[in-house]
Scaffold this motif. Structure first.
Motif, mmCIF file in Angstrom:
data_model
loop_
_atom_site.group_PDB
_atom_site.id
_atom_site.type_symbol
_atom_site.label_atom_id
_atom_site.label_comp_id
_atom_site.label_asym_id
_atom_site.label_seq_id
_atom_site.Cartn_x
_atom_site.Cartn_y
_atom_site.Cartn_z
ATOM 1 N N TYR A 49 -30.531 -2.545 -64.125
ATOM 2 C CA TYR A 49 -29.560 -3.646 -64.115
ATOM 3 C C TYR A 49 -29.862 -4.668 -65.206
ATOM 4 C CZ TYR A 49 -33.258 -5.667 -61.207
ATOM 5 O OH TYR A 49 -34.466 -6.096 -60.737
ATOM 6 N N GLN A 71 -8.658 3.773 -61.919
ATOM 7 C CA GLN A 71 -9.159 2.572 -62.593
ATOM 8 C C GLN A 71 -9.736 2.906 -63.971
ATOM 9 O OE1 GLN A 71 -8.967 -0.572 -61.946
ATOM 10 N NE2 GLN A 71 -8.021 -0.437 -59.945
ATOM 11 N N LYS A 74 -9.763 1.742 -68.909
ATOM 12 C CA LYS A 74 -9.667 0.297 -69.130
ATOM 13 C C LYS A 74 -10.150 -0.101 -70.522
ATOM 14 C CE LYS A 74 -9.261 -1.800 -64.728
ATOM 15 N NZ LYS A 74 -9.720 -2.755 -63.768
ATOM 16 N N ASN A 235 -19.966 -10.176 -64.764
ATOM 17 C CA ASN A 235 -19.709 -10.650 -63.408
ATOM 18 C C ASN A 235 -20.055 -9.632 -62.344
ATOM 19 O OD1 ASN A 235 -18.820 -13.157 -64.141
ATOM 20 N ND2 ASN A 235 -16.701 -12.530 -64.336
ATOM 21 N N THR A 236 -20.008 -8.341 -62.685
ATOM 22 C CA THR A 236 -20.256 -7.329 -61.676
ATOM 23 C C THR A 236 -21.627 -6.696 -61.874
ATOM 24 O OG1 THR A 236 -19.095 -5.727 -63.046
ATOM 25 C CG2 THR A 236 -17.816 -6.812 -61.352
ATOM 26 N N ALA A 237 -22.508 -7.392 -62.584
ATOM 27 C CA ALA A 237 -23.876 -6.925 -62.816
ATOM 28 C C ALA A 237 -23.893 -5.549 -63.462
ATOM 29 C CB ALA A 237 -24.672 -6.924 -61.505
ATOM 30 N N THR B 65 -21.787 -15.207 -60.428
ATOM 31 C CA THR B 65 -22.262 -14.506 -61.617
ATOM 32 C C THR B 65 -23.560 -15.105 -62.133
ATOM 33 O OG1 THR B 65 -19.991 -14.100 -62.218
ATOM 34 C CG2 THR B 65 -21.628 -13.826 -63.945
ATOM 35 N N THR B 66 -23.563 -16.424 -62.361
ATOM 36 C CA THR B 66 -24.766 -17.048 -62.907
ATOM 37 C C THR B 66 -25.896 -16.975 -61.886
ATOM 38 O OG1 THR B 66 -23.755 -19.131 -62.271
ATOM 39 C CG2 THR B 66 -23.711 -18.580 -64.591
ATOM 40 N N GLU B 69 -27.353 -13.553 -62.010
ATOM 41 C CA GLU B 69 -28.126 -13.375 -63.246
ATOM 42 C C GLU B 69 -29.525 -13.957 -63.081
ATOM 43 O OE1 GLU B 69 -24.612 -13.153 -66.635
ATOM 44 O OE2 GLU B 69 -25.498 -15.086 -66.136
ATOM 45 N N ALA B 72 -31.398 -11.597 -60.876
ATOM 46 C CA ALA B 72 -31.827 -10.395 -61.591
ATOM 47 C C ALA B 72 -33.032 -10.690 -62.478
ATOM 48 C CB ALA B 72 -30.672 -9.853 -62.441
ATOM 49 N N ASN B 88 -22.103 -5.986 -55.553
ATOM 50 C CA ASN B 88 -22.194 -5.446 -56.908
ATOM 51 C C ASN B 88 -23.641 -5.318 -57.355
ATOM 52 O OD1 ASN B 88 -19.663 -4.805 -58.029
ATOM 53 N ND2 ASN B 88 -19.119 -6.962 -58.022
ATOM 54 N N ALA B 89 -24.423 -6.370 -57.101
ATOM 55 C CA ALA B 89 -25.824 -6.369 -57.521
ATOM 56 C C ALA B 89 -26.586 -5.261 -56.798
ATOM 57 C CB ALA B 89 -26.451 -7.723 -57.243
ATOM 58 N N ARG B 92 -25.945 -1.873 -58.239
ATOM 59 C CA ARG B 92 -26.632 -1.593 -59.519
ATOM 60 C C ARG B 92 -28.135 -1.474 -59.357
ATOM 61 N NH1 ARG B 92 -21.837 -0.565 -61.631
ATOM 62 N NH2 ARG B 92 -20.485 -2.352 -61.426
ATOM 63 N N MET B 94 -30.299 -3.760 -57.871
ATOM 64 C CA MET B 94 -31.135 -4.959 -57.827
ATOM 65 C C MET B 94 -31.891 -4.981 -56.508
ATOM 66 S SD MET B 94 -29.472 -8.431 -59.296
ATOM 67 C CE MET B 94 -28.349 -8.029 -60.626
ATOM 68 N N PRO B 95 -33.173 -5.354 -56.524
ATOM 69 C CA PRO B 95 -33.960 -5.324 -55.295
ATOM 70 C C PRO B 95 -33.613 -6.496 -54.379
ATOM 71 C CG PRO B 95 -35.299 -6.133 -57.118
ATOM 72 C CD PRO B 95 -33.950 -5.818 -57.682
ATOM 73 N N LEU B 133 -14.118 -13.552 -62.409
ATOM 74 C CA LEU B 133 -13.676 -12.162 -62.277
ATOM 75 C C LEU B 133 -14.744 -11.384 -61.512
ATOM 76 C CD1 LEU B 133 -12.238 -11.418 -65.837
ATOM 77 C CD2 LEU B 133 -11.032 -12.141 -63.781
ATOM 78 N N GLY B 134 -14.324 -10.596 -60.530
ATOM 79 C CA GLY B 134 -15.267 -9.782 -59.770
ATOM 80 C C GLY B 134 -15.914 -10.529 -58.619
ATOM 81 N N VAL B 298 -14.169 -1.280 -55.013
ATOM 82 C CA VAL B 298 -13.872 -0.043 -55.751
ATOM 83 C C VAL B 298 -12.390 -0.018 -56.112
ATOM 84 C CG1 VAL B 298 -13.790 2.473 -55.582
ATOM 85 C CG2 VAL B 298 -15.772 1.223 -54.682
ATOM 86 N N GLY B 301 -11.567 -1.838 -59.022
ATOM 87 C CA GLY B 301 -12.087 -1.266 -60.267
ATOM 88 C C GLY B 301 -13.410 -1.859 -60.708
ATOM 89 N N TYR B 302 -14.082 -2.595 -59.836
ATOM 90 C CA TYR B 302 -15.338 -3.225 -60.225
ATOM 91 C C TYR B 302 -16.551 -2.344 -59.938
ATOM 92 C CZ TYR B 302 -12.714 -7.451 -61.067
ATOM 93 O OH TYR B 302 -11.837 -8.370 -61.571
ATOM 94 N N ARG B 304 -17.585 2.067 -58.890
ATOM 95 C CA ARG B 304 -17.025 3.412 -58.815
ATOM 96 C C ARG B 304 -17.265 4.069 -57.460
ATOM 97 N NH1 ARG B 304 -15.061 4.282 -63.454
ATOM 98 N NH2 ARG B 304 -14.207 6.178 -62.590
#
Lengths: 277, 315
Positions: A49, A71, A74, A235-237, B65-66, B69, B72, B88-89, B92, B94-95, B133-134, B298, B301-302, B304
């Motif tokens: 990440y 989707q 894009k 925004n979505t990491a 978002t911030t 971050e 992370a 989302n995190a 991906r 993230m622990p 966004l997201g 999903v 679209g953020y 999969r």
């Protein structure tokens, strides 16, 4: 007895062939990819990440460009929108810059005032104009276009006026002697003589416009664009999407620059400024 | 037998030595009403009291978002955040672990008074603000649009979904920069107080209001090294939630004080009261709602795939 000219026998120092250069470039790219793989999937020095692997980035690119899910595609839409915007912005910038440059080249007081300010404005990073543009035009495409045109037209205007100033006096005098005056001197003698320098300005304008576009889109990310893709990735990491988008921005910018560079080189050779290899 | 016992003792000793290694707890949160348990715990000093000698280092953020971050980058141990950024995190890798709920509902869709928007359908061709966004509200909005047969511009439709930080939404409405906004409280109630119209309330936005809007997450490594600190913090969090539910008037005053410290402005008490009625505070984690939420993510679209959220929930 035959006389051989020293020119005939002089060893020719040839530049490496185009193929050899391409080979070197591909080798460098492969090395870079290998290093990237080693740092990520190989040694796991960073969590995915923070720094995703080439494979993850490739997955994002393939989904974004030719994926078939609802989707997908894009990135393709983003590229289309961004290219449309930059082409409109760049064309407007070239037109506007050309007119302003001509006026500055023809009239000294304008050059001394507006010309000096333009150099100052050029030193302000395009992203600094985005908040102003948003307040003035709203959160929309016009705000982005404003920044692109502003960034693009200055190098063109400065290049045009500078090129007109640097036309050798001999050409000017010759033109006058042959009966060219005012407009006909500008269009018939000065502009044709300035083409190589103007082309350099056009290339600078392209890179400025492209950078301004991505910066503007990043802050005004309402419709599909490369800037919005960066923002969504953040925004979505999704760092893989961020890197995929950065790569695409670099490739498009580089391809356009190469195209303009080729045109510029061709023109410079035609003008006798560079010797063809 | 003795060997097993000694091994067990050794393990216990090791665990005890391992625990409480942290000298500070770094907490992330936003200055929103949906993060009220954080505001209460800070204002009343209950977090610091629960942590004892370990220093509480609280940092406020403007968006998920911030905050994610910072998470992370290893700069936060515990955080109040919306389910969107958290899912989302987690997806991906993230622990992090979801350790408690904080608030539910508490987001409304408000339209500018002269925008002509009366129902969700009227959003066609309009500009709608979301915090980023997201984020949680963006994903809810995209779901609303889908149910209405509409689409965001980024998906090839005609609704312009644009990110505007909640604190800037009032200015964006005043300058006609946006036509509507899906925002967390108290910003919805603040817009309404200025004469803008409510199009969707906290119940009609999604799932009849039965959905988490803020949850509590912890860095997995921190949780493993400092289980006692996490337990203490969770207890203080539960106290804050109980205070919010049992003494709403005092809680509103405390939240307003903390908001003033963070943003330099006090809210009209009536605005805050209205925002309170639209937000529920709870420590429960609704896994079902979170899973549905991951599916919407999903759909928007953020992501999969829908991750197995059970793996991230600590009981």
């Amino acid at each position: 007895m035959t006389i051989t000219s020293p020119l005939d026998t002089a060893p020719t120092t040839r530049r490496p062939s185009r193929w050899r250069r391409l080979l070197w470039q591909l080798g460098g790219l492969a090395l870079l990819l290998a290093l990237w793989w080693l740092i990520t999937d190989g040694l796991h020095l960073y969590p995915p990440y923070v720094f995703p692997s080439p494979k993850a980035v490739w997955t994002e690119i393939s989904y974004g460009l030719w994926g078939s899910g609802p989707q997908d595609g894009k990135l393709l839409a983003a590229i289309g929108n961004s290219l449309r915007r930059v082409l409109i912005g760049y064309a407007s910038a070239v037109l506007l810059g050309g007119v302003v440059g001509l006026l500055m080249g023809g009239w000294r007081p304008l050059r001394d005032t507006v010309g000096a300010y333009l150099t100052g404005v050029q030193s302000v990073p395009s992203i600094a104009f985005v908040p102003f543009a948003i307040l003035f035009f709203g959160l929309n495409e016009r705000a982005v276009l404003f920044v692109v045109i502003l960034e693009g037209f200055i190098p063109v205007a400065l290049a045009v006026s500078g090129a007109l100033m640097n036309v050798p006096p001999a050409l000017r005098i010759a033109g006058r002697t042959l009966g060219a005056h005012g407009l006909s001197l500008t269009t018939g003698v000065l502009l044709p003589a300035s083409v190589p320098s103007i082309l350099t300005g056009l290339r600078t304008a392209w890179s400025f416009a492209w950078r301004a576009l991505v910066g503007g889109e990043l802050l005004v990310s309402a419709s599909a664009s490369l800037g919005a893709q960066l923002e969504v990735g953040r925004n979505t990491a999704n760092m893989a999407l961020v890197i995929a988008t950065i790569l695409i921005i670099g490739i498009i910018g580089g391809l356009f620059d190469a195209l303009l560079r080729a045109v510029e080189g061709r023109v410079r050779r035609d003008y006798g400024l560079e010797v063809a290899q | 037998m003795t060997r097993t016992l000694s091994l067990l003792t050794a393990t216990l000793l090791a665990t005890a030595a391992h625990a409480q290694t942290a000298t500070s707890v770094r907490l992330g949160y936003f200055p929103n009403l949906t993060h009220a348990p954080a505001l209460i715990g800070l204002e009343r000093g209950t977090f610091q009291k629960a942590l004892g000698n370990v220093k509480l280092d609280a940092r406020s953020f403007v968006s998920g978002t911030t905050l994610m971050e910072a998470f992370a980058a290893g700069q936060l141990d515990i955080a109040y955040v919306g389910p969107g950024p958290a899912i989302n995190a987690a997806t991906r890798g993230m622990p992090l672990q979801f350790i408690a709920g904080a608030s539910e509902a508490g987001a409304v869709l408000v339209a500018r008074r002269d925008s002509g928007i009366k129902t969700y359908k009227d959003l066609a061709g309009k500009r709608v603000a979301v915090p980023s966004l997201g984020n949680t509200q963006d994903i809810s909005l995209r779901h609303i649009l889908k149910e209405q047969g509409l689409k965001a511009q980024t998906d090839g439709g005609n609704v312009n979904v644009t990110p505007v930080p909640p604190a800037d939404v009032l200015a964006a409405f005043a300058a006609n920069r946006v036509d509507a906004a899906l925002v967390p409280e108290p910003w919805g109630a603040a817009l309404e107080a200025q004469g803008h119209g409510l199009v969707g309330n906290e119940k009609t936005v999604w799932r009849g209001g039965q959905y988490p809007s803020t949850i509590l997450i912890v860095n997995t490594k921190f949780a493993q090294a400092n289980p006692a600190l996490v337990t203490a913090f969770l207890k203080a969090h539960a106290d804050a939630v109980a205070f919010l539910n049992q003494k709403p008037a005092a809680a509103q005053a405390a939240v307003n004080n903390q908001l003033e410290k963070l943003t330099g402005q006090k809210l009209d008490p009536r605005v805050l009261q209205r925002a309170f009625t639209r937000t529920r505070f709870t420590t429960n984690l609704d896994l079902g709602a979170l899973n549905e939420y991951a599916a919407l993510n999903v759909e928007a679209g953020y992501a999969r795939s829908v991750p197995d959220l059970k793996a991230f929930v600590k009981k």
